[in-house]
Write an enzyme that holds these catalytic residues in place. Structure first.
Site, PDB file in Angstrom:
ATOM      1  N   GLY A   1      -2.005   4.344  -4.515  1.00 54.24           N
ATOM      2  CA  GLY A   1      -1.675   3.210  -5.233  1.00 54.24           C
ATOM      3  C   GLY A   1      -0.951   3.255  -6.475  1.00 54.24           C
ATOM      4  O   GLY A   1      -0.276   2.173  -7.188  1.00 54.24           O
TER       5      GLY A   1
ATOM      6  N   MET B   1      -3.815   4.223   0.983  1.00 57.46           N
ATOM      7  CA  MET B   1      -4.374   4.364   2.178  1.00 57.46           C
ATOM      8  C   MET B   1      -5.579   5.424   2.117  1.00 57.46           C
ATOM      9  O   MET B   1      -6.361   5.693   3.020  1.00 57.46           O
ATOM     10  CB  MET B   1      -3.245   5.260   2.998  1.00 57.46           C
ATOM     11  CG  MET B   1      -2.173   4.189   3.570  1.00 57.46           C
ATOM     12  SD  MET B   1      -2.932   2.990   4.720  1.00 57.46           S
ATOM     13  CE  MET B   1      -3.501   3.718   6.015  1.00 57.46           C
TER      14      MET B   1
ATOM     15  N   VAL C   1       0.694  -1.292  -0.076  1.00 58.08           N
ATOM     16  CA  VAL C   1       0.104   0.293   0.068  1.00 58.08           C
ATOM     17  C   VAL C   1       0.792   1.319   0.077  1.00 58.08           C
ATOM     18  O   VAL C   1       1.978   1.238   0.391  1.00 58.08           O
ATOM     19  CB  VAL C   1      -0.943   0.080   1.153  1.00 58.08           C
ATOM     20  CG1 VAL C   1      -0.183   0.245   2.446  1.00 58.08           C
ATOM     21  CG2 VAL C   1      -2.089   1.078   1.015  1.00 58.08           C
ATOM     22  N   CYS C   2       0.376   2.275  -0.419  1.00 59.05           N
ATOM     23  CA  CYS C   2       1.024   3.752  -0.416  1.00 59.05           C
ATOM     24  C   CYS C   2      -0.177   4.519  -0.395  1.00 59.05           C
ATOM     25  O   CYS C   2      -1.275   4.279   0.387  1.00 59.05           O
ATOM     26  CB  CYS C   2       1.868   3.994  -1.969  1.00 59.05           C
ATOM     27  SG  CYS C   2       0.666   4.064  -3.214  1.00 59.05           S
ATOM     28  N   ARG C   3      -0.007   6.129  -0.823  1.00 52.49           N
ATOM     29  CA  ARG C   3      -1.085   6.976  -0.429  1.00 52.49           C
ATOM     30  C   ARG C   3      -2.371   6.428  -1.398  1.00 52.49           C
ATOM     31  O   ARG C   3      -3.469   6.670  -1.005  1.00 52.49           O
ATOM     32  CB  ARG C   3      -0.538   8.308  -0.760  1.00 52.49           C
ATOM     33  CG  ARG C   3      -1.720   9.290  -0.368  1.00 52.49           C
ATOM     34  CD  ARG C   3      -1.102  10.847  -0.486  1.00 52.49           C
ATOM     35  NE  ARG C   3      -0.663  11.003  -1.676  1.00 52.49           N
ATOM     36  CZ  ARG C   3      -1.362  11.703  -2.722  1.00 52.49           C
ATOM     37  NH1 ARG C   3      -2.745  11.759  -2.369  1.00 52.49           N
ATOM     38  NH2 ARG C   3      -1.032  11.919  -3.830  1.00 52.49           N
TER      39      ARG C   3
END
Length: 108
Positions: free
Chosen positions: A63, A87, A59-61
């Site tokens: 995608g 996220m 996961v990141c902010r």
């Protein structure tokens, strides 16, 4: 590359969070492992063992970075999937977001 969504994951799912330190400090999933994208190649030994039925959830902010991480991890032989929407979607879906400091959590 396959994707999953935050809604498909348990609230306490172990996810690999590839965001930068300031983003992590602002808020992250409770069971996440923090390895910024740029550090991933040097920190592969910190990844949990992934079994045939449980790929690494990355996961990141939003995608994008996690998509790059998943593509790279898959090339290295890892079974990894991108958490679509990142996220931002995790929080939007009502999943828990925490901080290590106890400060109010937010996704930045």
């Amino acid at each position: 590359m396959s994707d999953t969504t935050p809604e498909q994951l348990a609230d306490d799912a172990v996810v690999i969070d590839v965001r930068e330190q300031n983003e992590w400090d602002a808020g992250h999933a409770p069971g996440a492992i923090h390895i910024p994208l740029g550090e991933l190649p040097a920190r592969l030994d910190e990844l949990p063992e992934s079994g045939e039925r449980d790929p690494l959830q990355v996961v990141c902010r939003s995608g994008n970075r996690s998509g790059k991480a998943v593509a790279w991890l898959n090339q290295q032989g890892f079974d990894a999937v991108n958490v679509a929407g990142g996220m931002k979607q995790w929080a939007f879906a009502g999943k828990p977001v925490v901080t290590d400091s106890g400060a109010p959590a937010q996704v930045i």
